[in-house]
Enzyme design. Structure first.
Site, PDB file in Angstrom:
ATOM      1  N   ASP A  62      -6.501   5.618  10.580  1.00 19.71           N
ATOM      2  CA  ASP A  62      -6.563   4.986   9.250  1.00 19.71           C
ATOM      3  C   ASP A  62      -7.456   3.754   9.305  1.00 19.71           C
ATOM      4  OD1 ASP A  62      -6.096   4.801   6.588  1.00 19.71           O
ATOM      5  OD2 ASP A  62      -4.063   4.012   6.731  1.00 19.71           O
ATOM      6  N   GLY A  74       0.833  -1.192   0.000  1.00 19.73           N
ATOM      7  CA  GLY A  74       0.000   0.000   0.000  1.00 19.73           C
ATOM      8  C   GLY A  74       0.863   1.234   0.000  1.00 19.73           C
ATOM      9  N   GLY A  75       0.225   2.365   0.290  1.00 20.39           N
ATOM     10  CA  GLY A  75       0.947   3.623   0.247  1.00 20.39           C
ATOM     11  C   GLY A  75       2.004   3.767   1.314  1.00 20.39           C
ATOM     12  N   GLY A 116       3.823   1.028   2.673  1.00 23.36           N
ATOM     13  CA  GLY A 116       4.808  -0.038   2.735  1.00 23.36           C
ATOM     14  C   GLY A 116       4.293  -1.340   2.171  1.00 23.36           C
ATOM     15  N   LYS A 126       6.102  -5.473   8.058  1.00 28.25           N
ATOM     16  CA  LYS A 126       5.786  -4.347   7.172  1.00 28.25           C
ATOM     17  C   LYS A 126       6.989  -3.428   7.074  1.00 28.25           C
ATOM     18  CE  LYS A 126       2.328  -0.863   6.133  1.00 28.25           C
ATOM     19  NZ  LYS A 126       0.996  -0.328   6.447  1.00 28.25           N
TER      20      LYS A 126
END
Length: 545
Positions: free
Chosen positions: A375, A259-260, A262, A279
């Site tokens: 998030d 994703g944005g 990692g 991650k």
């Protein structure tokens, strides 16, 4: 004896005598029988005597001698194979162990001599055979023995074992129990010493140098810098080498998703064999890294059944690696969007919703500090082996003490949260409730918060659900893949709660404590119309253009 032969004395009776002999240069005689009137010898001769005195046929033969050293019968050393009956030559001075059988049959008055290598059985055809009547020479005392001489040729002869019997079959030798031949004479310089050792030495030096180079590269590859401020977080820090081994070098085959912020890899810790998710996150500044690590380690102390446990971190060359518990069923979004092969029924989805709400309530009110996740979305909700929802990915989370009212206008997160850019909200919890409302609609509708369209306006899920509520058909917005036995009142509750959490007025949004009470039906959900909910009030969050 003239110094030319070894002698083995043989029995004069019709009995076999097994004997094993070997030498480097064999000149050996078997004294079979000796009395006052008769000498019977079986010779193994490796020295050729020139002239007619002994009548040698060559320097590699077997002979039967009667009353002298001149053989009455002789044959080149060899044996007849049992399979073909052909004579196979043997070299007496070959240093290879051999067997010899000397047998005399009193009934047929026949003496047989048989020779063979040590690794085969007795041949059925003897090498030498002579008719000889020994009965006139029998006495009360007779001798059987061995003798040898080498003349001018240096030889070494060995009797490794022998067996003798009168009036019957001599016992066969147990070859496995025989001693080994000793080394005789100066040792030859082997090829191993002349070629092998220098070659190995060069190879060892090359290997050592290569090993040192590899070790230096290995150390550099896994080098880490532990700064003073990190000492307080030591127990939560993993070694990069362990994570590298666990993820098999961060191979694409172990990639769980990206994703944005990692890429996430599956791994197995080499020591404990625990499955983990790693991650990889980048961070630009040293000071930002320090604050980030401090907060990540603090969050690592969170423990709740609906939160993915953050086990620790690793910092290396401006890169952070966050280590989580591995969730075998992956993220929730895989079961919602794009016609998934496996979907969740409503009962499973409702359990996930209540689980995430319980985890957020723990973060907001039950832990020692207030944690704002910032998030919340379906892709950050992971499913364990029993399909329980666990909120993960705390890379954007922030902490503050209970009773404080942090003022911030810094908006972070995904596209859903970025819709708030025009709201100028100040309370982080109110901002999170907006994102949680979008999450509720995602799960109930099976749609993304914003669906891109190439030749039309983007569809915002919040507006789309609101349009059904305006028409009094809010259940029509639900996902058709909820299963046949879903509870309509629960689906309606979640859809309306999603609209309420996304209310244009921050103060109108419920707290996580109230959300749990609504989901557990401890208190009724207020009528949306009484809160002034309107289409214009919900679509304000869409950015201009």
């Amino acid at each position: 004896m003239r110094g030319k032969r070894h002698v083995i004395q043989s029995s004069p009776f019709g009995v076999p005598l097994g004997c094993l002999a070997a030498s480097d240069d064999l000149s050996f005689l078997y004294n079979g029988f000796r009395s006052a009137n008769l000498s019977l010898d079986v010779e193994l001769d490796t020295v050729y005597s020139y002239g007619s005195e002994f009548g040698d046929i060559n320097d590699n033969h077997v002979g039967i001698d009667i009353n002298g050293l001149r053989s009455s019968e002789a044959a080149p050393a060899g044996y007849y194979t049992n399979s073909s009956g052909r004579l196979t030559n043997l070299t007496l001075a070959s240093s290879h162990p051999m067997q010899i059988w000397v047998e005399y049959d009193g009934a047929t008055k026949q003496l047989n001599v048989t020779l063979a290598p040590i690794n085969i059985g007795k041949p059925s055809i003897p090498l030498l055979s002579v008719v000889l009547d020994l009965s006139p020479f029998l006495q009360d005392t007779m001798y059987v023995g061995f003798s040898s001489s080498t003349a001018s040729v240096l030889t070494s002869n060995y009797v490794l074992g022998w067996s003798y019997k009168m009036n019957g079959q001599a016992q066969a030798l147990d070859l496995a129990q025989l001693p080994k031949l000793p080394r005789i004479g100066p040792k030859e310089r082997s090829k191993f010493l002349t070629i092998g050792v220098p070659t190995i030495s060069v190879s060892v030096v090359f290997i050592v140098i290569s090993g040192l180079v590899y070790f230096i590269r290995w150390k550099r590859k896994f080098a880490e810098v532990l700064e003073d401020w990190e000492l307080d977080y030591g127990p939560h820090r993993f070694k990069y080498k362990d994570l590298y081994i666990a993820t098999k070098g961060f191979r694409d085959k172990e990639l769980l998703g990206s994703g944005g912020f990692g890429r996430v890899y599956r791994g197995v810790l080499p020591s404990s064999k625990i499955e983990i998710a790693v991650k990889k996150v980048s961070h630009e500044t040293r000071q930002g890294m320090k604050v980030f690590v401090a907060e990540i380690v603090s969050i690592g102390r969170l423990r709740h059944r609906n939160l993915v446990t953050l086990l620790g971190y690793c910092r290396r060359e401006g890169e952070l690696l966050l280590v989580y518990d591995y969730m075998p069923n992956g993220s929730l979004d895989k079961y919602l969007y794009d016609q998934p092969r496996v979907t969740l029924n409503w009962s499973q989805r409702f359990k996930v919703i209540k689980g995430v709400a319980s985890g957020l309530y723990y973060l907001h009110e039950e832990w020692e500090q207030v944690v704002i996740h910032r998030d919340v979305k379906a892709s950050n909700v992971l499913l364990d082996g029993e399909l329980n929802g666990r909120l993960g990915d705390f890379g954007l989370a922030r902490l503050y003490d209970h009773g404080t009212d942090p003022q911030t206008t810094h908006i972070v997160g995904t596209l859903v949260i970025s819709l708030l850019n025009t709201l100028e909200l100040e309370r982080p919890q109110q901002r999170l409730m907006y994102a949680f409302g979008a999450f509720l609609l995602e799960v109930a509708c099976g749609r993304r918060p914003i669906e891109r369209r190439e030749q039309a306006d983007d569809v915002i899920l919040l507006d789309w659900v609101f349009s059904f509520w305006v028409r009094g058909e809010i259940l029509e917005a639900s996902d058709p893949n909820l299963g046949p036995n879903y509870a309509p009142e629960e689906v309606e509750l979640v859809l309306k709660l999603g609209l309420l959490c996304s209310h244009a007025v921050p103060e109108a949004r419920p707290s996580m404590r109230q959300v749990l009470q609504f989901l557990e039906c401890d208190i009724p959900l207020p009528e949306l119309s009484s809160l002034g909910l309107s289409a214009s009030g919900l679509t304000f969050a869409r950015p201009e253009g």
